[in-house]
Each structure stands twice: as structure tokens, then as C-alpha cells.
Design an enzyme around this catalytic site. Structure first.
Site, PDB file in Angstrom:
ATOM      1  N   ASP A 170      -6.321 -36.666 -40.606  1.00  0.00           N
ATOM      2  CA  ASP A 170      -5.692 -37.641 -41.506  1.00  0.00           C
ATOM      3  C   ASP A 170      -4.311 -37.135 -41.922  1.00  0.00           C
ATOM      4  OD1 ASP A 170      -7.003 -40.030 -43.425  1.00  0.00           O
ATOM      5  OD2 ASP A 170      -5.291 -39.023 -44.320  1.00  0.00           O
ATOM      6  N   HIS A 193     -11.411 -37.251 -49.755  1.00  0.00           N
ATOM      7  CA  HIS A 193     -10.824 -36.791 -51.020  1.00  0.00           C
ATOM      8  C   HIS A 193     -11.882 -36.612 -52.117  1.00  0.00           C
ATOM      9  CE1 HIS A 193      -6.801 -37.077 -49.505  1.00  0.00           C
ATOM     10  NE2 HIS A 193      -6.887 -38.371 -49.286  1.00  0.00           N
ATOM     11  N   HIS A 224      -3.142 -37.270 -44.824  1.00  0.00           N
ATOM     12  CA  HIS A 224      -3.316 -36.649 -46.132  1.00  0.00           C
ATOM     13  C   HIS A 224      -4.267 -35.461 -46.032  1.00  0.00           C
ATOM     14  CE1 HIS A 224      -2.535 -41.016 -46.825  1.00  0.00           C
ATOM     15  NE2 HIS A 224      -1.668 -40.528 -47.693  1.00  0.00           N
TER      16      HIS A 224
END
Length: 451
Positions: A148, A109, A150
Site C-alpha cells: 500500500d 491501519h 500508506h
């Protein structure tokens, strides 16, 4: 004996966002105990190594850390990224066949500009690895497959305009989970169209749905792209017991994915079912990388009767795959100048929220659209901290494959920005010469780093 699978284990015992945060050192302690109990690290096919630190320059090659690398990056972050680099070196040297960096903190991220921690990430381990491999070994084409739950929005941001890095992310639909991005229309910038492939999946996907995506979309795209190196962002929060996701993937599903993908390197990302998932998934992935039998790795809570995918979920998976198959098939018909709108630049405005540090960033990104290369990138980023602190920066990035004309224009833009009193810091990241510059307006101070 055939080449081994390398593994580096770094639990970062002295680092956690908070003692009770999902991203804490216990994430890997159960995995370590499981591997020791099973004697996995004693197998002749597996070789364990100690981690090393990524250099500040390795990080500056990827990120614009505000105000500098030292302020944003701890030793734990440098070791996690350095572990990936170390295994990458060993793969490139032919010492190992592949590797698994079982490390934390995670990184996918973390975006090109870093004002703080977001999504548990400060720096992007995979991106640091990729840029290191390109600079050190001249690797031309790299694929990153993010597994993942996310969306890997940071990795996407870093390589969105790079035609030589294929980023594929399958994840739970962003309408139902953080960070709320990763839709099929996010396909890359004008010079790198379809180098980003997002596969948003509905909650409730099982192993069968996941492998339908693998077999009908991901593997065919990789076959067409023909990467020289494949990195798996091995997030494990698609697991059926994960507290943050709503998917139904098992350790067996992850292992078969690894067996099919055949990554040169896997780097651990998310996964927060510390006892019920991570020990089993990590073990299964490592065995799959080493070519060992993983079929006996089954979670105690696994019950086959609970893993039937609903027809609605299966139908949605098929629809998303069909949509992306068509986009990929028609990718060469895309005209990059349509996004420039006659200006010679592609521009987009991005609001970015740092959920850990509650920083609000407003960013304007401009990309030169060029006939000869993928252009260069300029960023105007303003960050508002909850303590009242405010930074405004200008950051310019010159890609590895940038042409001489774009290089010269980018350097000229950097010099011009130094005269703009609105910016607190001006950065230049020239990957073509491996040079990184910071100009600090307060004190009229310029720092240059050459790799």
C-alpha cells in the site's frame, strides 16, 4: 489439473464511512464489472467462493476492542476478515494454490488496541488471518508484505514484538503522506529486531524503482527468512492515478510484483482510483496469481513517455535499499537487553490519532525482555473522544511462543490490574491457551472466552 487460484469478492454494499468518502462500495463495483466483462471468473484456473464471517473470538485473538468487539466491529468487518480466513483454510487444505480476498473494509491501519476507526480501518484483516493460521494449523513463520502507498502502521504495531512474523512495508515516505510513520529505524522490539522492515520511498517511484526494491531487498530478505506462508497486503494506491498518493506504479508493475512475490494469499487494502486503477490492477494481480498472461492489461491513461523516473528518485531508492541491506546483514549482532536499560522491560510511549473518529489515544507499552521467549506485552491506553467520553484500559497480551515464566507473570499482572481503580477495563489476551478475558470495573464483571 493444477490447483486453482481462489477469489472471494465482498464489496460491502451496505457499509461506507460516508456516501462520498474515498473508502466506499464503488471501490469494487468497477472491478466486478471488469472481471465479468472479461470473463475472468470463468477461467478454469480461477475459482470463486462466498465469504464467511470471522468469529468474535478470531478478532479478540488479535485486538483489544474497547469496550468490546460488539461495539467496534460490524458484520462488514467480520465478513472481510472471514473472507481472508476462508481462503487461508483452502490454501492450507491444498484445495487451492493461492487466493485473493477482494474485500472491503480495509484493515492495515487498525492497531492492537481499537478505540474506533482510523485510516478507514476498524480491524486488521491480515492480522486476524495470521493469528488464525498460527492457532489452527501451527504455522510457524509468516511474512506479510504490504504494498500500500500508506505505511501499514496497524500491522506493524500488532507484530512489532513477534520474531516469527516478518512485516515488510514499502510505501511513500511518511513525511509526505498519512500516517506519517514507517521509517527505516522502526525495526521491531527487543525480542524481534529486524522482523519489521520499512522501506520509505520518495514520491515519483515508477515500476522500475519498485522492482529494484523487490529484486535487491525484499526477495533476498524473504529468501533468508524462509516463511511458511506469505501474505500480501495488496494496497493499490501506489498507482499513478490514485488521488491520495503520488507514486507512478502501473497494473503491469503490480502484476510482475505478484509474480515475483508468489504470495499464498493477497488481501485487498487501499486504492481509491475507482475507475482508472482498481479494475486493471485487481485484474492483473488475479491473472498473475493464476499464472495467466497479464501483459494485455493496460490502463487507458497509460503513456510510457510520462513514466521516466527522475535521477533524484532513483538515487534515493538506492540509498534506502543500501541502508536496509546493511541493517539486515547485521541483525544478529543486536543485543536486546540494550533497550531494557537494566529494568527487564522495554517501554515506549505512543500518541495515536484516529483520523476518522477524531479520538486521541495516549498509550504506554511495556514488554518483558526474556531469555527464553519474546516476553509479554502490557498496555496502558487512555482515549479521549470528541464527545467528552474517556476510557482508560490495561491490556495484557501473551504471545504464542511465550515461556511458562512469562505466562505466569502476565496472569499475575492481570490480577493486579483488576485491583487498580484507575482502569475502566482490564483485558487479557493469552494466545498460548487461546483465552481472552475482559474485566469491567463498573459492576465488577468478568467475561471469559476460550476458543
Amino acid at each position: 489439473m493444477s490447483k486453482k487460484t481462489g477469489v472471494i469478492f465482498f464489496p460491502a454494499f451496505d457499509w461506507a464511512i460516508s456516501p462520498t468518502h474515498p473508502e466506499r462500495e464503488e471501490r469494487l463495483l468497477y472491478t466486478r464489472d471488469q472481471m465479468f466483462e472479461e470473463g475472468i471468473l470463468d477461467l478454469p484456473e480461477i475459482q470463486q467462493y462466498a465469504p464467511r464471517m470471522a468469529s468474535k473470538h478470531d478478532i479478540a485473538r488479535v485486538h483489544f476492542c474497547v469496550p468490546n468487539v460488539e461495539e467496534q466491529v460490524l458484520d462488514a468487518h467480520r465478513i472481510a476478515a472471514g473472507a481472508a480466513i476462508d481462503l487461508g483454510d483452502r490454501v492450507m487444505a491444498g484445495e487451492i494454490a493461492n487466493g485473493f480476498a477482494l474485500v472491503r473494509p480495509p484493515g492495515h491501519h487498525a492497531m492492537r488496541v481499537v478505540h474506533g476507526n482510523r485510516g478507514f480501518c476498524n480491524i486488521n484483516n491480515e492480522a486476524v488471518l495470521v493469528e488464525y493460521l498460527r492457532k489452527t494449523y501451527g504455522v510457524k513463520k509468516i511474512a506479510i508484505v504490504d504494498t500500500d502507498v500508506h505505511h501499514g502502521d496497524g500491522t506493524q504495531d500488532i507484530f512489532y514484538h513477534d520474531p516469527d512474523v516478518l512485516f515488510i512495508s514499502f510505501h511513500q515516505d511518511g513525511r509526505t503522506i498519512y500516517p506519517g510513520t514507517g521509517f527505516t529505524y522502526e525495526l521491531g522490539g527487543p525480542g524481534a529486531y529486524a522482523s519489521t522492515i520499512n522501506i520509505p520511498l520518495p514520491p515519483g517511484v515508477t515500476d522500475s524503482g519498485l522492482h529494484y526494491v523487490m529484486d535487491h531487498l525484499i526477495l533476498p530478505i524473504l529468501k533468508d527468512f524462509q516463511p511458511d506462508f506469505v501474505v500480501n497486503s495488496a494496497g493499490q494506491d501506489n498507482h499513478f492515478t490514485d488521488p491520495l498518493g503520488r507514486m507512478k506504479i502501473t497494473a503491469q508493475g503490480y502484476a510482475r510484483l505478484t509474480e515475483k512475490l508468489k504470495p499464498n494469499l493477497a488481501v485487498l487494502e487501499g486504492g481509491y482510483a475507482i475507475e482508472t486503477a482498481l479494475p486493471y490492477v485487481n485484474l492483473a494481480i488475479l491473472l498473475a496469481l493464476a499464472g495467466k498472461d497479464y501483459t494485455s492489461v493496460v490502463e487507458p491513461e497509460y503513456n510510457p513517455a510520462k513514466f521516466k523516473e527522475s535521477p533524484k528518485v532513483t538515487s534515493e531508492i538506492g540509498r534506502v535499499v543500501e541502508e536496509l541491506q546493511e541493517i539486515w546483514a547485521k541483525r544478529h549482532q543486536f543485543d536486546k537487553y540494550t533497550l531494557a536499560k537494566g529494568t527487564g522491560f522495554y517501554q515506549r510511549t505512543k500518541p495515536i490519532f484516529y483520523d476518522t473518529h477524531y479520538i486521541e489515544e495516549k498509550q504506554i507499552e511495556k514488554v518483558r525482555v526474556c531469555d527464553q521467549c519474546s516476553g509479554f506485552i502490557s498496555l496502558d491506553s487512555q482515549a479521549y473522544h470528541p464527545n467528552g467520553k474517556h476510557y482508560r484500559i490495561c491490556a495484557i497480551s501473551i504471545p504464542f511462543q511465550s515461556c511458562k515464566s512469562c505466562q505466569a507473570e502476565a496472569w499475575e499482572s492481570y490480577e493486579q490490574a483488576k485491583g487498580d481503580p484507575h482502569f475502566d477495563y482490564i483485558y487479557l489476551q493469552d494466545k498460548s491457551t487461546d483465552t481472552f478475558m475482559i474485566y469491567q470495573r463498573l459492576g465488577n464483571r468478568e467475561i471469559r472466552s476460550d476458543g
